[in-house]
Each structure stands twice: as structure tokens, then as C-alpha cells.
Design an enzyme around this catalytic site. Structure first.
Site, PDB file in Angstrom:
ATOM      1  N   ASP A   8       0.847  -1.194   0.000  1.00  0.00           N
ATOM      2  CA  ASP A   8       0.000   0.000   0.000  1.00  0.00           C
ATOM      3  C   ASP A   8       0.889   1.254   0.000  1.00  0.00           C
ATOM      4  O   ASP A   8       0.898   2.006   0.975  1.00  0.00           O
ATOM      5  CB  ASP A   8      -0.955  -0.004   1.219  1.00  0.00           C
ATOM      6  CG  ASP A   8      -0.237  -0.114   2.559  1.00  0.00           C
ATOM      7  OD1 ASP A   8       0.937  -0.556   2.586  1.00  0.00           O
ATOM      8  OD2 ASP A   8      -0.834   0.257   3.589  1.00  0.00           O
ATOM      9  N   HIS A 238       9.815  -0.449   8.393  1.00  0.00           N
ATOM     10  CA  HIS A 238       8.916  -1.591   8.578  1.00  0.00           C
ATOM     11  C   HIS A 238       8.939  -2.545   7.381  1.00  0.00           C
ATOM     12  O   HIS A 238       9.269  -3.719   7.496  1.00  0.00           O
ATOM     13  CB  HIS A 238       7.471  -1.109   8.756  1.00  0.00           C
ATOM     14  CG  HIS A 238       7.275  -0.182   9.905  1.00  0.00           C
ATOM     15  ND1 HIS A 238       7.377  -0.589  11.207  1.00  0.00           N
ATOM     16  CD2 HIS A 238       6.967   1.137   9.950  1.00  0.00           C
ATOM     17  CE1 HIS A 238       7.140   0.434  12.002  1.00  0.00           C
ATOM     18  NE2 HIS A 238       6.886   1.488  11.273  1.00  0.00           N
TER      19      HIS A 238
HETATM   20  C1  BDR Z   1       2.918  -0.618   8.641  1.00  0.00           C
HETATM   21  O1  BDR Z   1       1.798   0.274   8.499  1.00  0.00           O
HETATM   22  C2  BDR Z   1       1.991   1.141   7.403  1.00  0.00           C
HETATM   23  O2  BDR Z   1       1.802   2.463   7.797  1.00  0.00           O
HETATM   24  C3  BDR Z   1       3.405   0.936   6.933  1.00  0.00           C
HETATM   25  O3  BDR Z   1       3.499   1.063   5.525  1.00  0.00           O
HETATM   26  C4  BDR Z   1       3.761  -0.445   7.394  1.00  0.00           C
HETATM   27  O4  BDR Z   1       3.416  -1.414   6.434  1.00  0.00           O
HETATM   28  C5  BDR Z   1       3.633  -0.311   9.930  1.00  0.00           C
HETATM   29  O5  BDR Z   1       2.777  -0.487  11.036  1.00  0.00           O
HETATM   30 CA    CA Z   2       2.892  -0.798   4.106  1.00  0.00          CA
END
Ligand code: BDR
Ligand code: CA
Length: 303
Positions: A8, A238
Site C-alpha cells: 500500500d 517496517h
Molecule cells: C505498517 O503500516 C503502514 O503504515 C506501513 O506502511 C507499514 O506497512 C507499519 O505499522
Molecule cells: Ca505498508
């Protein structure tokens, strides 16, 4: 390693896609998109834009607009900006989405590359749950499913108990965790340790004037968010940490446990160990300096 990233984009998603493009151990087959940080049409447009910027002619298959059973979703504009790329708001539409929806594309690719395909899911798990519903053998056909999500032994980020990807579709996550033949979970337990700081972005931009500068520029917004909410001097890598876990599992300590997802109430999205559930491997510690170094070295090889 054949890889599809279900994504995303999203600032840290963009970093993960750049990493996957730069890392020679991956043969990136395509991207599937999902709502989450943005609306799904923004995710797809951003994914196509990134692939074009990386010089990759690969399919982008668009997936779910909403969580399972829902018909709305509020994007995380305060984290990723109004279009998903921080302060950047003019993002061109380049090319078109693949003819197949994401879940069908995932099922077909898993059959075609039976036993070889790794799917790295770095958004809400709706497309993965839909692929499992479409084909009960989907998960068995994969070499591995690596998920960025959850906060098993640490607090959440979207609520005190929940990590954002799991929270955004807790029902889908609950379905996915109840049939996991070969699944690795890369959650906040490790991704809040792999912090990428302003100085890291500056060094990256020096070494990779085009892609590195782009990532630095879109990340200013993201860094501001991390500073404001947690006083952190960097942002979590992340999604890149999850992509790195696909190929560098020796950099992680993992525990084997089943997991249950809370699907309503105050604890919605919490990922709780449950010995009754099928076992998955949960990352609980990481060579954080090693991951940050690897990310920089690989992405720095891009123009
Ligand atoms: C996850 O949530 C999204 O905001 C980031 O892209 C990542 O995949 C981190 O909690
Ligand atoms: Ca993400």
C-alpha cells in the site's frame, strides 16, 4: 528468489520496493496493491510510478479497496501524506493495472511458480485472505509468506494494542493466521528497532542521487510524524525489514507460536500468542545495524 510484494505505497513501502529492485537475490514478479496507507487506486498509481522510476516493466495487480465485510476505509494521511508520498502531491498515472485483480493474480502466480514464490505482504492482509478463499491450496503453493504486521510482544502503533496493517483488516489477519503453512511475521517487535534516521537518508541521497534523493524527500513527512508521536529520531524501516527477512533470515531471532487476532472491541487488531493455532515464525529480535546497513548498501546501488 521469486517475489511478489503486496503493498500500500506508502513511504516505507516505496523504500521496500526500491530495496527489492536493488537486491540481486530477488526476481521481482510484480506488485499487488491494497488499501491501507492510501486508497487502493492511489496505491496502484504509486506502485506503477515507482516501478517506472526503477526502470522495471512489471505487472501491478490492484486488490481490495476495503477491509473484508466493510465498504469504507480512512487512509493514514497524517502518516504518509494525502497521496501516500509525504509532501509530494503531483504523482503521474503511468501505464495501467494488470487485467487480473490482485487475489486472482496471486493465486495464478502461486500456481505457475509452485513452491518457488515468496509473497511479502506489507499492507492489510485482505488480498492474502481473498487469495486463500479463492484457492485453498494458495498458501501451500507458496515457498513462503512473509508478513509485515503485528505487535506480538510489544505495544502497537495505531492503538496501544494493535499494529496498523493488522488493525486495518483484523478479520483478514485472523483468517490468514488460522491457515499458515510457512509463514514468517515481521512485526513492530523488530521493525521499531530498525530505525532509519535523517542522516541515513542524507547519506543514501549522496550515494543514489535519483532514487535515494526521492526516498529522502518523501520521507521528511514520515520522519516528522515519528518525531511528533514518539520523539523518535528515525522512522521504522517496517516494510523493508520484511523484504530483508525474505532473504536474510539469519539476521532475525524467531519464536514459533500460533497467533490469534482480536477482531473487535478495544483490543481490536491485537496479535496474541495462542498455542492452539498453527505455528508461524514470529521475529522477536533483529540485527538492527545489519539491516540498516544492508538497506543502505543495496539501495545506494540504484542511480
Ligand atoms: C505498517 O503500516 C503502514 O503504515 C506501513 O506502511 C507499514 O506497512 C507499519 O505499522
Ligand atoms: Ca505498508
Amino acid at each position: 528468489m521469486k517475489l511478489i510484494i503486496d503493498t500500500d505505497p506508502g513511504i516505507d513501502d516505496a523504500m521496500a520496493i526500491a530495496y527489492a529492485a536493488a537486491a540481486s537475490e530477488f526476481n521481482l514478479i510484480g506488485l499487488t496493491t491494497v488499501f491501507g496507507n492510501t486508497h487502493v487506486h492511489q496505491s496502484s498509481r504509486n506502485a506503477r510510478f515507482l516501478l517506472d522510476k526503477l526502470g522495471l516493466d512489471l505487472p501491478v495487480a490492484e486488490g481490495a479497496s476495503y477491509p473484508l465485510g466493510a465498504d469504507t476505509h480512512a487512509p493514514s494521511e497524517h502518516v504518509h501524506g494525502p497521496e501516500g508520498f509525504g509532501d509530494l502531491t503531483e504523482i503521474p498515472e503511468i501505464g495501467q493495472n494488470h487485467a487480473l485483480p490482485a487475489a486472482e493474480f496471486l493465486v495464478e502466480m502461486a500456481r505457475t511458480h509452485k513452491g518457488e514464490l515468496v509473497v511479502c505482504a506489507v499492507g492489510p492482509l485482505t488480498n492474502i485472505a481473498n487469495a486463500m478463499r479463492l484457492d485453498p491450496e494458495f498458501a501451500d503453493n507458496l515457498r513462503q509468506l512473509v508478513i509485515m504486521g503485528g505487535a506480538v510482544y510489544c505495544p502497537g502503533n495505531i492503538t496501544q494494542h494493535a499494529e496498523a496493517n493488522i488493525y486495518h483488516d483484523a478479520l483478514a489477519a485472523e483468517e490468514v493466521f488460522s491457515t499458515p503453512p510457512n509463514t514468517v511475521l515481521v512485526g513492530l517487535d523488530v521493525t521499531l528497532k530498525t530505525l532509519y534516521e535523517t542522516a541515513d537518508f542524507e547519506a543514501l541521497a549522496q550515494r543514489s542521487p535519483d532514487m535515494g534523493s526521492f526516498l529522502r524527500d518523501i520521507s521528511r513527512f514520515y520522519l516528522k510524524f515519528y518525531k511528533e508521536i514518539g520523539g523518535l529520531e528515525g522512522c521504522g524501516l517496517h516494510d523493508s525489514t520484511a523484504v530483508i527477512a525474505c532473504s536474510h533470515q539469519a539476521m532475525f531471532n524467531m519464536v514459533e507460536t500460533g497467533l490469534r487476532v482480536v477482531t473487535d472491541g478495544d483490543m481490536m487488531g491485537a496479535t496474541q500468542p495462542d498455542p492452539e493455532r498453527p505455528t508461524i515464525r514470529v521475529c522477536c529480535d533483529v540485527d538492527e545495524a545489519g539491516v540498516v546497513r544492508l538497506f543502505t548498501d543495496r539501495v545506494a546501488s540504484l542511480p
